[in-house]
Structures are given as structure tokens and as C-alpha cells.
Design a protein around this motif. Structure first.
Motif, PDB file in Angstrom:
ATOM      1  N   ASP A  74       0.820  -1.214   0.000  1.00 56.65           N
ATOM      2  CA  ASP A  74       0.000   0.000   0.000  1.00 56.65           C
ATOM      3  C   ASP A  74       0.849   1.257   0.000  1.00 56.65           C
ATOM      4  O   ASP A  74       0.353   2.349  -0.281  1.00 56.65           O
ATOM      5  CB  ASP A  74      -0.939   0.010   1.216  1.00 56.65           C
ATOM      6  N   GLN A  75       2.132   1.116   0.359  1.00 61.21           N
ATOM      7  CA  GLN A  75       3.031   2.269   0.362  1.00 61.21           C
ATOM      8  C   GLN A  75       3.438   2.586  -1.076  1.00 61.21           C
ATOM      9  O   GLN A  75       3.994   1.753  -1.779  1.00 61.21           O
ATOM     10  CB  GLN A  75       4.266   1.985   1.213  1.00 61.21           C
ATOM     11  N   ALA A  76       3.159   3.812  -1.486  1.00 62.76           N
ATOM     12  CA  ALA A  76       3.359   4.200  -2.885  1.00 62.76           C
ATOM     13  C   ALA A  76       4.805   4.051  -3.327  1.00 62.76           C
ATOM     14  O   ALA A  76       5.070   3.597  -4.458  1.00 62.76           O
ATOM     15  CB  ALA A  76       2.897   5.643  -3.095  1.00 62.76           C
ATOM     16  N   ASP A  77       5.765   4.400  -2.454  1.00 61.26           N
ATOM     17  CA  ASP A  77       7.167   4.331  -2.870  1.00 61.26           C
ATOM     18  C   ASP A  77       7.599   2.888  -3.117  1.00 61.26           C
ATOM     19  O   ASP A  77       8.363   2.601  -4.044  1.00 61.26           O
ATOM     20  CB  ASP A  77       8.072   4.990  -1.838  1.00 61.26           C
ATOM     21  N   ILE A  78       7.094   1.956  -2.298  1.00 59.72           N
ATOM     22  CA  ILE A  78       7.439   0.544  -2.485  1.00 59.72           C
ATOM     23  C   ILE A  78       6.787   0.005  -3.759  1.00 59.72           C
ATOM     24  O   ILE A  78       7.434  -0.680  -4.562  1.00 59.72           O
ATOM     25  CB  ILE A  78       7.016  -0.291  -1.271  1.00 59.72           C
ATOM     26  N   ALA A  79       5.509   0.314  -3.942  1.00 64.08           N
ATOM     27  CA  ALA A  79       4.796  -0.151  -5.138  1.00 64.08           C
ATOM     28  C   ALA A  79       5.451   0.380  -6.406  1.00 64.08           C
ATOM     29  O   ALA A  79       5.639  -0.357  -7.388  1.00 64.08           O
ATOM     30  CB  ALA A  79       3.331   0.258  -5.077  1.00 64.08           C
ATOM     31  N   ASP A  80       5.830   1.666  -6.394  1.00 59.46           N
ATOM     32  CA  ASP A  80       6.449   2.269  -7.577  1.00 59.46           C
ATOM     33  C   ASP A  80       7.808   1.657  -7.879  1.00 59.46           C
ATOM     34  O   ASP A  80       8.227   1.593  -9.042  1.00 59.46           O
ATOM     35  CB  ASP A  80       6.608   3.779  -7.378  1.00 59.46           C
ATOM     36  N   SER A  81       8.499   1.199  -6.849  1.00 60.11           N
ATOM     37  CA  SER A  81       9.822   0.608  -7.082  1.00 60.11           C
ATOM     38  C   SER A  81       9.725  -0.766  -7.739  1.00 60.11           C
ATOM     39  O   SER A  81      10.707  -1.251  -8.305  1.00 60.11           O
ATOM     40  CB  SER A  81      10.591   0.482  -5.759  1.00 60.11           C
ATOM     41  N   LEU A  82       8.542  -1.375  -7.669  1.00 64.75           N
ATOM     42  CA  LEU A  82       8.363  -2.713  -8.233  1.00 64.75           C
ATOM     43  C   LEU A  82       7.835  -2.696  -9.662  1.00 64.75           C
ATOM     44  O   LEU A  82       8.089  -3.627 -10.425  1.00 64.75           O
ATOM     45  CB  LEU A  82       7.389  -3.517  -7.363  1.00 64.75           C
ATOM     46  N   VAL A  83       7.090  -1.638 -10.031  1.00 61.29           N
ATOM     47  CA  VAL A  83       6.452  -1.629 -11.349  1.00 61.29           C
ATOM     48  C   VAL A  83       7.483  -1.389 -12.440  1.00 61.29           C
ATOM     49  O   VAL A  83       8.521  -0.751 -12.224  1.00 61.29           O
ATOM     50  CB  VAL A  83       5.331  -0.567 -11.431  1.00 61.29           C
ATOM     51  N   VAL A 140      -7.990  -1.138  -9.502  1.00 59.04           N
ATOM     52  CA  VAL A 140      -7.427  -2.116  -8.576  1.00 59.04           C
ATOM     53  C   VAL A 140      -6.000  -1.696  -8.230  1.00 59.04           C
ATOM     54  O   VAL A 140      -5.298  -1.115  -9.070  1.00 59.04           O
ATOM     55  CB  VAL A 140      -7.452  -3.531  -9.206  1.00 59.04           C
ATOM     56  N   ASN A 141      -5.581  -1.974  -6.990  1.00 63.72           N
ATOM     57  CA  ASN A 141      -4.214  -1.633  -6.613  1.00 63.72           C
ATOM     58  C   ASN A 141      -3.327  -2.878  -6.617  1.00 63.72           C
ATOM     59  O   ASN A 141      -3.804  -4.007  -6.745  1.00 63.72           O
ATOM     60  CB  ASN A 141      -4.159  -0.925  -5.261  1.00 63.72           C
ATOM     61  N   LEU A 142      -2.033  -2.645  -6.457  1.00 66.74           N
ATOM     62  CA  LEU A 142      -1.075  -3.738  -6.547  1.00 66.74           C
ATOM     63  C   LEU A 142      -1.298  -4.761  -5.439  1.00 66.74           C
ATOM     64  O   LEU A 142      -1.183  -5.972  -5.672  1.00 66.74           O
ATOM     65  CB  LEU A 142       0.351  -3.173  -6.477  1.00 66.74           C
ATOM     66  N   GLN A 159      10.946  -9.214  -4.775  1.00 70.03           N
ATOM     67  CA  GLN A 159      12.288  -8.845  -4.341  1.00 70.03           C
ATOM     68  C   GLN A 159      12.367  -7.326  -4.328  1.00 70.03           C
ATOM     69  O   GLN A 159      12.357  -6.673  -5.373  1.00 70.03           O
ATOM     70  CB  GLN A 159      13.336  -9.434  -5.291  1.00 70.03           C
ATOM     71  N   LEU A 160      12.450  -6.758  -3.132  1.00 75.68           N
ATOM     72  CA  LEU A 160      12.436  -5.306  -3.000  1.00 75.68           C
ATOM     73  C   LEU A 160      13.774  -4.671  -3.342  1.00 75.68           C
ATOM     74  O   LEU A 160      13.839  -3.537  -3.789  1.00 75.68           O
ATOM     75  CB  LEU A 160      12.019  -4.898  -1.583  1.00 75.68           C
ATOM     76  N   ASN A 161      14.868  -5.384  -3.104  1.00 75.83           N
ATOM     77  CA  ASN A 161      16.194  -4.815  -3.351  1.00 75.83           C
ATOM     78  C   ASN A 161      16.797  -5.427  -4.608  1.00 75.83           C
ATOM     79  O   ASN A 161      17.709  -6.227  -4.557  1.00 75.83           O
ATOM     80  CB  ASN A 161      17.125  -5.052  -2.155  1.00 75.83           C
ATOM     81  N   LYS A 162      16.247  -5.034  -5.772  1.00 77.84           N
ATOM     82  CA  LYS A 162      16.750  -5.569  -7.031  1.00 77.84           C
ATOM     83  C   LYS A 162      18.156  -5.030  -7.290  1.00 77.84           C
ATOM     84  O   LYS A 162      18.396  -3.843  -7.178  1.00 77.84           O
ATOM     85  CB  LYS A 162      15.835  -5.146  -8.195  1.00 77.84           C
ATOM     86  N   THR A 163      19.051  -5.909  -7.626  1.00 82.60           N
ATOM     87  CA  THR A 163      20.426  -5.499  -7.872  1.00 82.60           C
ATOM     88  C   THR A 163      20.609  -5.146  -9.333  1.00 82.60           C
ATOM     89  O   THR A 163      19.853  -5.553 -10.195  1.00 82.60           O
ATOM     90  CB  THR A 163      21.408  -6.627  -7.511  1.00 82.60           C
ATOM     91  N   THR A 164      21.631  -4.401  -9.626  1.00 80.56           N
ATOM     92  CA  THR A 164      21.937  -4.014 -10.993  1.00 80.56           C
ATOM     93  C   THR A 164      22.968  -4.933 -11.609  1.00 80.56           C
ATOM     94  O   THR A 164      23.335  -4.795 -12.751  1.00 80.56           O
ATOM     95  CB  THR A 164      22.493  -2.576 -11.029  1.00 80.56           C
TER      96      THR A 164
END
Length: 799
Positions: A74-83, A140-142, A159-164
Motif C-alpha cells: 500500500d506504500q506508494a514508494d514501495i509499489a512504484d519501485s516494483l512496477v 485495482v491496486n497492486l 524482491q524489493l532490493n533488485k540489484t543491478t
């Protein structure tokens, strides 16, 4: 007398596990837990119970309560980091789903939109266990989507901490590891068989034979259960989908060889054939590993460089420099011109941009972006050049997943060699099983031991390994060889398509003409220094070959002018505003010149504020050895030239191309597409060579579309390959090479058929022992590999 009550086990309707509590049910449908019952209710409510018809008990056992496990979404910053993509209400996200395991999974996951109306589309990659979901964030939300998937038993791996860091694909590493294990076990099992090979004294051998036999079994087990697992899995999936694929006879042969070896070792009747079994698996895996290594080694990487410009203009201290997109790093700045694709997620530095996201979402209406906004990979700039700062490397961009779904795949049903090989494998397996049963039945009435020997020999020796090995070795080697010769193909299927081409269509400008060697002359009213600078400022935003020629010619007049309202109209030209003046640069009709041009060469007209000032004529220089190439092609292929210019260069083209009626002028991009479609309706197999961006529609429509490029970033997402313009004169030899490669594969198929006819005949008659059969089968595999590799290498020398 005791009575024993036998209770029949009731299996869960959803997941197939035993139901310990029979109280959870809906009518006659029982479930092991409330979670499985909930999933069934969801599917039943939306009329999706076909899921169970595709694969009985296909579901995965789910947890009964999800609770707040996904509240963090529900946290926008987390959701945006995944899309992967977000524009207004349209969002695209990609997940790895470990629990995908069958066709029912694929069917259900691609029907998510029927359960949740906010989901627009879901595309599943079965082999990679990945799903790409496009949804409407206003509906609908994520969190709701993830909870829905979890409730259905398909919890995504988040995976929240995607590596490069770039990683080797897991499948490629897996094949390599299995190959190493098979090689180690094969070499050591051969050492265990040395007494048998050398015919040592039986008394001396008896001291070690039993120990060596057990060690051989120990070496064979990891090969059977680990190294050969991919073949068994593929065969099992074929059975589950009611089809017999090429892996089936291979697994039958391997199973028979291993089983017979274990039996003989344990009964002390022979030393077994574990060395032959491990060697067979080793050679089969070499084929798979070789193919994956070829794909990795190609500079034309299939995952993203097949669609992105291979290079873009990077901002450096001394100006703009072309840079391979694989070298782009976060924080670096790039410049994207009109109609170019943005290769990585980036922040807009320019004041505004108009981005076409049709490649990502299917929506073709350009979206205006403002300074500081994030622009996602895959967008195409439709106006003047823009300045961007890279935020993510290409490997993290959403387009990687889009291409894995084969958006531009042209493959259709047909009679390709690969399909014929699979058909042969299916029919071969059925015939083999029937013949094995008949053989066993016949010899059983004579001698039981002979019956088992004959059965085992038939199953071992009758293995169409040539089919499994010839195609990856031949086509993989062909792609590698063609890449060295300047033709980079998207996939092995293109090699086969090239072999069937009977018609070739050439675009003129930038394809058969040299972009950097044109004589430029201006006819008309004298232009001021300011007007020359403004014309340069407009054309530098375009990647059209004529725009690039004109930009190079006018570069000495380059001054800093602010370009606004830039537009590139396909088949017509460019228009833009500078300091209140409207410039049009392009065709005669577009620049409002009434009379037609009479001078030989490519035409670019100039008008300012709807006043025609004059035109540039580019006297084209045709590529070296084009006349020789056409002479080589004309006897085998029907040749056409399509040009967007007028017919002022008709005489020059007629001197190169033999049939004047096949040279067609004044063709718009739409006309070119329609022309190729018309040829295909006549049954022609068409190869199109053109300018990647301006001929995108024609390249996609053709059976094989190749972008000929002097600058590696100028091609289309829908092309099947890129040809370095320096090597276009080798086209005839490349086509001959493709035909030769396909013939080599067909020859190995014929070899496999003849081999099986001969050896099966001998095995059925009981003339082969399992040992001889075990030796012959891997020898035939090695022979096939040598045949196709040597043949393709010999053919390569003729290019």
C-alpha cells in the motif's frame, strides 16, 4: 475373527492432496483445507473450472489466511519501485511465480482479468515461470492483485532490493552444471570399466569387478537423476499434454540402458554399460550447452539488443559519442532523436517530450512528458531530440519481459525442420514401443534371457539422437558464423526461414545507396546563413538517411536554435518551428512545390512559412559490388526495388537491376507494406532489406526482415536481424549458406532414419547385445555432431 475396515482416501478437488477432514466440501467436491475451497469457489463463480479439466488436481495447496502479509504494498514508494511501467492509470508489473508447473497454471493466470476487472492483460512465460500483468490502477491496486494471486496458490516472489548486477541466466548455469557432472561421472565410469575394455584375466578382475560395479552405479545415479533430468521433465510434460515429443525416445533409451546396467551389475552377470550411459547423456548435454553459449556470445543479444538500438548517443565531455547500450550506467546522460527507442528507464532533462508507448502498452497516442519525469524503457520519442539521464541499466528494464513473450514473433505453423523432427520423434516412439513389445513377445517364447536382451538392445540402439543434436549444433553454429560475417539474426528459426526465401525486396535509400558518399547540390533561392542554421537544427533531430546526409552537409552552419513543434511525418518529411518561422523539409508535395523534379538523385525540398525556397538533390552512390550481387541473385530469386523517391534515378537502377518493371518509385511506407503483403498472397517467401525505422511495417510483414545499417542504432524493433552495410554484397553467399545448413540438418535426419532401420533390424533379430547397442548409440551421436559442425564450417569458407 477381526474385521479390517478400509477407508478410501478422499483427495482434494483443487490440489489433489489427501483430505484428513471430510467436513470441508461443496456438495460432492471435497477439499483438504478452507484455502483450497476458497480458490474453487472463486473459479466456480467466474466459470473457470475448465482449469481442472486441463489437468486434474492442477491446483497448489494454499494458505487459508493471507492477512496483512502484503500490507506494505500500500506504500506508494514501495509499489512504484516494483512496477516496470506506469502512465496515468496504466501500470505494468512483472513477477516470478515459482509455483507455475503445468498448462492449467498458464491457462488460469492468463484468465486473471475475468476474476479481477481491473486487470487488463496477463501474459505468462511458462518456461521462465514469469508473468507480466497490465492493470488499471484506478480500479485495482497492486496489493489486491498480489493477494488474489496468493489466494489462487500463485504467490509471486517479490524482491524489493533488485540489484543491478548482470547475472548469467539460471537455465544456462544449470545446463553447464549438469554437463560438468555428466562429464565427471562419464570419465570416471570409463576408468571403472578398464578391466572389461582390456580383457584382463577373470581371476584378477574378480577381485575388483564387484567393487567397480557398485562404484559405476554410484556414478550413474547423479547423471540419471540430475544431469538427465531436463530430458525426463520434457518427456513428462509432453505426456501430461497428451503429446509425445522428441525427448520421449531419448529417455526410453537412457532408462533402458541404465536399468539393464544396474540389473547386470547387481546379478554379477556383466560389468554393465554405465560408461556408455553417462557418455550418452554427456554428449546430449553438450548440444544444449553449446546452443546456450552461442546465444550468450552473440553481440546481437536476443533479450534486448534485438529490439533496442544497439547504440545511442551518450553525452561526453567532448560532445555526443555513440555508445553500446550494454555500457550505459545509471547517472549517465544520453540524447534520443525522433523515432528512436529509449533503451533504459531514464529521467527527462529536456523541457518536454512526446513519448509513444505502443510497444509497451499497445496504446499509440503519444504522451507528453515534462522535465524531471521518469520515462520508461521502450518508449519512442516522436518529436525533436531529447536529453535524458539513465536511472536503470538496460538489464532491469521492463522490455526484457516483453520480448520474452515474443511480441514480434512471426513463427506460424508449417513444415519447418524442427517441427518435422518432433513429428518424426512422436511417430518413432509409438512405433518403437509397439516393435519392442512384439520383439519381446517373440523371443519370450524361445528364451527369456534372449527376450530381455533383445528388448533392451532395441530400446537402447533405437534412439533418434541425431534429431536432438543436429538442430542445435547446426543452427547454433550457423548463427555464430553469420554474426562473424556481419549478419546478426534474432533466433535460430531465422536461419531456416532464410533457406526458403524466393523473393527479395530492396529499399533504395540507405540500403543499396551509401549514406556517407552523396554529392549534394542545392537548387533554388539563395538561403541565408540563419536559414541554413535553422535547417540544420531541424534535420539533426531525425534518423532518416536523407536527414542524416543533410545534417552532415550543413554541419559547418550549425548554430544553437530552439526547435519547437517538431514532427516527423512518415513518407513526407519534417516540420518544425524556430523563432516564429515554420520550416518544412521533405518531399515535393509536402514542401508545396508544384512541378516535379527532373534532376537525377534523391530530392529534399525546403519551404519556410509555406513559401518554397528550393531543394537539395543527393546524387546517390550505390554500394560497392551491388551489380555483382544482383547478378548472383537474379537467377534464383525474384528481385524488387521499392523507393520513396521519384524515378529520376531510374536509368542508374536499371543498369544494376535486370528487370525495369520490378523497380517501383514513389512508394510510401504503407505502399511498401501492401506490396509485400501482395507478394505473400501469391505464395512468395519474402526477404525485405530496408531502413529499420522508416520501413518498420514492411520489415515486420515480410517473412524475414533485415535492417541494413551503417549506424548500428538505426533499425526497427520488428526486424529479424541487422546486417552491417559493409557486408551487403555477401547476401547471396549468406543465403546459400543458410540453404546449405538446412540441407545438412536434413541429411542428418536421413542418416538417423537409415541408422535406425539398419540397427533396429539387427536388434530385433537378436544380433546385437546390449553392450554393442550401448556403444553404437553414442557413436552415432558423435558422428552427427561432427557431420553438422564440419559441414557448416566448410560452407562458411565459401562466404
Amino acid at each position: 475373527m477381526e474385521l479390517t475396515v478400509v477407508t478410501e482416501s478422499i483427495l482434494c478437488t483443487h490440489c489433489g492432496q489427501a483430505c484428513e477432514d471430510h467436513s470441508i466440501h461443496i456438495n460432492e467436491q471435497y477439499f483438504c483445507c478452507s484455502g483450497c475451497k476458497t480458490v474453487y469457489e472463486i473459479l466456480n463463480e467466474h466459470d473457470l473450472c475448465t482449469y481442472y479439466e486441463l489437468d486434474t488436481s492442477a491446483g497448489i495447496k494454499v494458505r487459508s489466511s493471507i492477512g496483512d502479509a502484503y500490507a506494505y504494498l500500500d506504500q506508494a514508494d514501495i509499489a512504484d519501485s516494483l512496477v516496470d511501467f506506469k502512465n496515468d492509470s496504466t501500470v505494468v508489473i512483472h513477477f516470478f511465480i515459482p509455483s507455475i508447473h503445468c498448462s492449467s497454471c498458464l491457462w488460469l493466470l492468463e484468465k486473471l482479468y475475468t476474476i479481477e476487472p481491473g486487470i487488463i492483460r496477463s501474459d505468462v512465460s511458462f518456461t521462465k515461470k514469469e508473468i507480466s500483468i497490465t492493470y488499471n490502477s484506478s480500479v485495482v491496486n497492486l496489493r489486491r492483485i498480489v493477494e488474489l494471486m496468493d489466494s489462487l496458490g500463485y504467490a509471486p516472489h517479490i524482491q524489493l532490493n533488485k540489484t543491478t548486477e548482470k547475472e548469467t541466466p539460471e537455465t544456462n548455469r544449470s545446463v553447464f552444471y549438469k554437463l560438468v557432472v555428466a562429464g565427471f561421472c562419464a570419465s570416471n565410469s570409463m576408468l571403472m570399466s578398464f578391466p572389461e575394455y582390456l580383457g584382463l584375466d577373470r581371476e584378477i578382475e574378480g577381485m575388483y569387478a564387484e567393487v567397480f560395479g557398485y562404484i559405476s552405479i554410484a556414478l550413474g545415479l547423479p547423471v540419471l537423476f540430475y544431469s538427465a533430468s531436463d530430458f525426463y521433465i520434457a518427456a513428462w510434460k509432453g505426456i501430461k499434454n497428451k503429446m509425445i515429443n522428441l525427448d520421449m525416445p531419448i529417455t526410453i533409451g537412457m532408462t533402458a540402458l541404465f536399468s539393464r546396467s544396474v540389473y547386470e551389475i547387481l546379478t554379477h552377470t556383466s560389468a554393465g554399460y554405465i560408461d556408455s550411459f553417462t557418455g550418452l547423456v554427456f554428449f546430449l548435454l553438450i548440444g544444449k550447452w553449446y546452443q546456450s553459449k552461442v546465444y550468450q556470445s552473440m553481440s546481437f543479444d536476443r533479450d534486448y539488443q534485438s529490439y533496442f538500438p544497439v547504440a545511442v548517443n551518450r553525452v561526453e565531455a567532448d560532445g555526443l559519442k555513440p555508445a553500446a547500450i550494454s555500457t550505459l550506467r545509471a547517472g549517465e546522460e544520453i540524447v534520443i532523436r525522433s523515432q528512436e527507442i529509449i533503451p533504459a528507464d531514464a529521467t527527462l532533462i529536456s523541457e518536454s517530450a512526446y513519448i509513444d508507448y505502443s510497444f509497451v502498452t499497445g496504446e499509440s497516442l503519444p504522451v507528453k512528458k515534462h522535465k524531471g519525469e521518469l520515462i520508461y524503457a521502450g518508449g519512442r520519442q516522436t518529436k525533436e531530440s531529447i536529453h535524458l539521464r539513465i536511472e536503470k541499466e538496460v538489464s532491469q528494464s521492463h522490455l526484457l519481459q516483453l520480448w520474452n513473450n515474443q511480441v514480434f514473433d512471426k513463427s506460424k505453423g508449417g513444415n519447418s525442420v524442427s517441427q518435422l523432427a518432433d513429428r518424426f520423434g512422436r511417430n518413432f516412439t509409438i512405433a518403437l514401443l509397439i516393435l519392442s513389445a512384439i520383439t519381446f513377445g517373440y523371443w519370450y517364447t524361445i528364451n527369456i534371457a534372449a527376450a530381455f536382451n533383445a528388448l533392451t538392445a532395441v530400446l537402447i540402439v533405437a534412439c533418434p539422437c541425431a534429431l536432438a543434436l543436429s538442430i542445435p549444433f547446426a543452427y547454433g553454429n550457423a548463427i555464430r558464423i553469420l554474426a562473424k560475417k556481419g549478419l546478426f539474426l534474432r533466433s535460430t528459426e531465422v536461419v531456416e526461414k532464410l533457406a526458403h526465401i524466393d523473393t527479395i525486396v530492396f529499399d533504395k535509400t540507405g540500403t543499396i545507396t551509401q549514406s556517407d558518399q552523396s554529392a549534394v547540390t542545392f537548387y533554388g533561392n539563395k538561403l541565408t546563413m540563419e536559414q541554413l542554421g535553422c535547417i540544420y537544427a531541424v534535420v539533426q533531430h531525425s534518423t532518416h538517411p536523407l536527414s542524416m546526409k543533410l545534417a552532415a552537409y550543413l554541419k559547418p552552419h550549425a548554430l544553437h536554435y530552439v526547435v519547437s513543434d517538431f514532427e516527423e511525418i512518415s513518407g513526407k518529411g519534417l516540420q518544425a518551428s524556430i523563432a516564429g518561422n515554420n520550416y518544412k523539409i521533405g518531399s515535393a508535395a509536402f514542401t508545396q512545390r508544384r512541378e516535379a523534379g527532373t534532376l537525377a538523385g534523391a530530392y529534399v525540398g525546403i519551404s519556410v512559412n509555406d513559401v518554397f525556397y528550393g531543394y537539395y538533390i543527393f546524387r546517390n552512390k550505390y554500394r560497392m559490388h551491388m551489380d555483382t550481387l544482383i547478378q548472383q541473385l537474379k537467377g534464383t530469386y525474384r528481385l524488387y526495388v521499392l523507393s520513396g523517391d521519384n524515378d529520376t534515378e531510374k536509368k542508374q537502377l536499371e543498369a544494376i537491376f535486370p528487370e525495369a518493371e520490378n523497380i517501383i518509385f514513389n512508394q510510401s511506407p504503407e505502399d511498401k507494406l501492401a506490396f509485400i503483403s501482395g507478394l505473400q498472397q501469391q505464395g512468395k517467401q519474402v526477404l525485405m532489406l530496408g531502413d529499420g525505422l522508416n520501413d518498420a511495417g514492411a520489415l515486420k510483414q515480410s517473412n524475414v526482415g533485415i535492417s541494413v545499417s551503417e549506424e548500428v542504432y538505426n533499425f526497427s524493433p520488428s526486424c529479424d536481424g541487422i546486417m552491417d552495410a559493409l557486408y551487403i554484397s555477401s547476401l547471396s553467399r549468406m543465403l546459400n549458406f543458410s540453404r546449405g545448413t538446412v540441407k545438412a540438418v536434413k541429411a542428418t535426419l536421413l542418416f538417423s532414419i537409415l541408422y535406425n532401420i539398419v540397427v533396429i533390424t539387427l536388434a530385433v533379430q537378436g544380433l546385437f547385445s546390449p553392450l554393442v547397442a550401448a556403444v553404437i548409440m553414442p557413436v552415432s551421436s558423435v558422428t552427427v555432431v561432427l557431420m553438422v559442425v564440419l559441414t557448416t564450417n566448410v560452407l562458411a569458407r565459401k562466404m
